[in-house]
Scaffold this active site. Structure first.
Site, PDB file in Angstrom:
ATOM      1  N   THR A   1      -7.276  18.876   5.015  1.00 29.96           N
ATOM      2  CA  THR A   1      -6.867  17.424   5.931  1.00 29.96           C
ATOM      3  C   THR A   1      -7.886  16.726   6.201  1.00 29.96           C
ATOM      4  OG1 THR A   1      -8.175  19.259   7.350  1.00 29.96           O
ATOM      5  CG2 THR A   1      -6.403  19.621   7.169  1.00 29.96           C
TER       6      THR A   1
ATOM      7  N   THR B   1     -13.656  27.692   8.171  1.00 30.94           N
ATOM      8  CA  THR B   1     -12.297  27.332   8.394  1.00 30.94           C
ATOM      9  C   THR B   1     -12.188  27.208   6.765  1.00 30.94           C
ATOM     10  OG1 THR B   1     -13.364  26.766  11.129  1.00 30.94           O
ATOM     11  CG2 THR B   1     -11.249  25.880   9.387  1.00 30.94           C
TER      12      THR B   1
END
EC number: 2.3.1.35
Lengths: 390, 390
Positions: free
Chosen positions: B152, B186
């Site tokens: 990402t 995460t």
């Protein structure tokens, strides 16, 4: 709230104050404040940081407050006198002795508070003459000068007042711009009143007030070694106040000062009110509000005026509060962008241009609630705190 | 660690992978990865986010892993599919069904992982054709393409491998750059091995590894809704490994990937290792290390190459670990700037120019310790996360 003719710690009768430049700060701005209670009562209460690493002035003033009487408070900016060992404690002791000698008081009733960089000894060769200078400058209109002298990275000084129709007043001053988290927020606060109450009653009022004001601001999640909130009562009004009104007055002045602290937090561009509703207990509401307030990603999003409610839910999900993930509603500035844990109203409807942003989280698990204030996270905060001691 | 000829999830025998552009990301970069276990064994284990607000793919994959078998994993970037309600869960289900149909598998053995913005439905009209595209692109050398497709805000893709002299291999890939905190950080991680172990043995090895690797990185204190770590075993090497060596291999590959995650955290300019020593218990050491790692003021100071040890002590003071405030020693890059809770060696001796900074905190309360990695707090982090969804 009605304004009295004088501000801050000298709004109430029976108090004198001064703010002077002792030379502790390299900047040459005022850095030493003195507040004196001329009585007739010396009753006082105090609340201090919950940090286990406590600055020397906190250790000293905790001892002073055990006696329930405070005749004077010496406050300095330019150095926290924290992590300075036994010699740092001797410095605080010498400060209290100096004020006592100048004013003819008992050193054991002189509180001391310090703020600034941790881990550096105070320049006592400058500080002690500063105490003498302040003693000579004391005045019944010294509240503003004192509030100015305790500033560190604060951009404005902070005072507040409340005067009762019954003839007594509560006033106060505060500083605090960084390391702002409970309990308490990183700050020095002195509240004064000319009402007539004993130290136990003052303690009740002060703890009740701090619990829902100073303990509910959390600018950056960092708890200080120096937090100190004092409440001094002179009884100079000759009035014994209604206890409920007095408690509410202390709460009002504390809330005013707490709101000013959040309004001036380091580098902040937004003041964020977090309202948690529908909680099973007040503790749950506070836990959820505090966890939201400490989420760096959310604080960045709000800085960017981005109603990124997913980060609110991700934060709530890390708490132990009672809720069903599919029962969470979140509004940003009144637009319910998240309903039942999923997409709600159109996020494009949210207007975040203003300095104040309100996040409402309904846990739909009960009827308790809490409000907590925080700030956004900005490049200015990073800049200010990456260059502080160098 | 020896490098095998192939990287990441296809370093071990018995696995094929692909990474393709489905069009989920507006940027037009690869955004869909597929990992297939060709067996003969399908044994698997998984560890998922502790966040109570869990994304749809986490809820789905937790169910899949209860069966102890995984034949394929579909991973997408460009959208987290979190806080998307029952329809979001249907999207995950449809993704697994599509992969199963393309590959002739049981959908109940297809895990799904997603990463990206929370609170937005995935574009299934693009994602499902992407699954077909990936199925057609599968190859035994697809490990790198798969690692690229799950990025990402990662600036580099992350793979790691370990090959045992006994003939079996553990490999893996990871993504994660923001919302990096346990437990877990995460991130999406897929580990593969061609060793022959049942799902219970894999679960033991995986939980042991994550506890001291992925659970000990904490870039920004923000826990994700989507964290997923999977370990798939094909048994294609035909070798039953020594259990201790296998556990150490999984830990080594996990530590390598965790270190790469910290090295690529959003906006970071420093990688900070926090070593807590002299703790009464390992839990105490982890609590202290994590609290230090989450102190924004300290993270700013390190960004400014300022050895501000007072902020370390202020952070430690907020923990419940066993220590005496006057017994704390702190070193920064080997210089003991704080001794016995006060001023130690000259802070000017500390050289913080390098990208890696080591903070050592000795609690002098026992013999336990722990190491945790974090990053500095930078204006780039603020910028990246204030503009993420807009």
């Amino acid at each position: 709230m009605s304004k009295s003719t004088n501000v801050g710690v000298t709004a109430a009768k029976g108090f004198r104050a001064a703010g002077v430049t002792a030379g502790i700060k390299a900047s040459g701005t005022p850095d030493l404040a003195l507040v004196v209670n001329d009585g007739p009562s010396l009753a006082a209460a105090g609340v201090f940081t919950a940090n286990r690493v406590k600055a020397a002035p906190v250790l000293w003033s905790e001892q002073v407050l055990k006696g329930g009487q405070v005749s004077a408070v010496v406050l300095n900016s330019g150095g926290a006198n924290a992590c300075t060992g036994p010699l740092g404690f001797q410095d605080t002791h010498a400060t209290a002795e100096k004020a006592a000698a100048e004013l003819g008081l008992n050193a054991g009733e002189v509180a001391v508070a310090s703020t600034g960089l941790i881990g550096v000894r105070l320049p006592m060769d400058l500080l002690l003459p500063g105490v003498a200078l302040a003693a000579g400058a004391l005045g019944e209109d010294g509240g503003e000068a004192a509030a100015i002298a305790i500033k560190t990275t604060d951009t404005v000084h902070k005072t507040a007042e409340y005067t009762s129709p019954a003839g007594w007043t509560v006033g106060g001053m505060a500083k605090g711009a960084g390391m702002l988290a409970p309990s308490l927020a990183t700050m020095l606060v002195v509240l004064t009143t000319d009402a007539d109450l004993d130290s136990a009653a003052l303690d009740d009022a002060l703890r009740g007030a701090t619990r829902t004001t100073f303990d509910r601001i959390d600018s950056d999640g960092c708890m200080s070694t120096n937090d100190t909130v004092l409440l001094l009562a002179s009884a100079a009004s000759g009035t014994v106040p209604d206890r409920a009104e007095f408690a509410e007055a202390v709460r009002t002045v504390s809330a005013d000062l707490a709101r000013q602290l959040i309004g001036d937090a380091e580098g902040a561009s937004k003041e964020i009110r977090i309202d948690v509703t529908g909680a099973a207990t007040e503790d749950d509401a506070v836990e959820v509000a505090r966890t939201i307030s400490r989420n760096n990603l959310l604080k960045c999003a709000i800085h960017g005026e981005d109603p990124n409610w997913g980060r609110v839910l991700a934060a709530i999900g890390t708490t132990s509060a009672a809720f069903d993930p599919d029962g969470l509603d979140v509004a940003i500035n009144g637009v319910w962008v998240c309903k039942s844990g999923g997409v709600g109203e159109d996020r494009d409807l949210v207007d975040m241009k203003g300095r104040e942003v309100v996040i409402t989280a309904n846990l739909n698990a009960g009827t308790a609630g809490a409000t907590l204030w925080t700030n956004d996270l900005t490049a200015d905060y990073v800049h200010e705190n990456s260059a502080y001691s160098t």
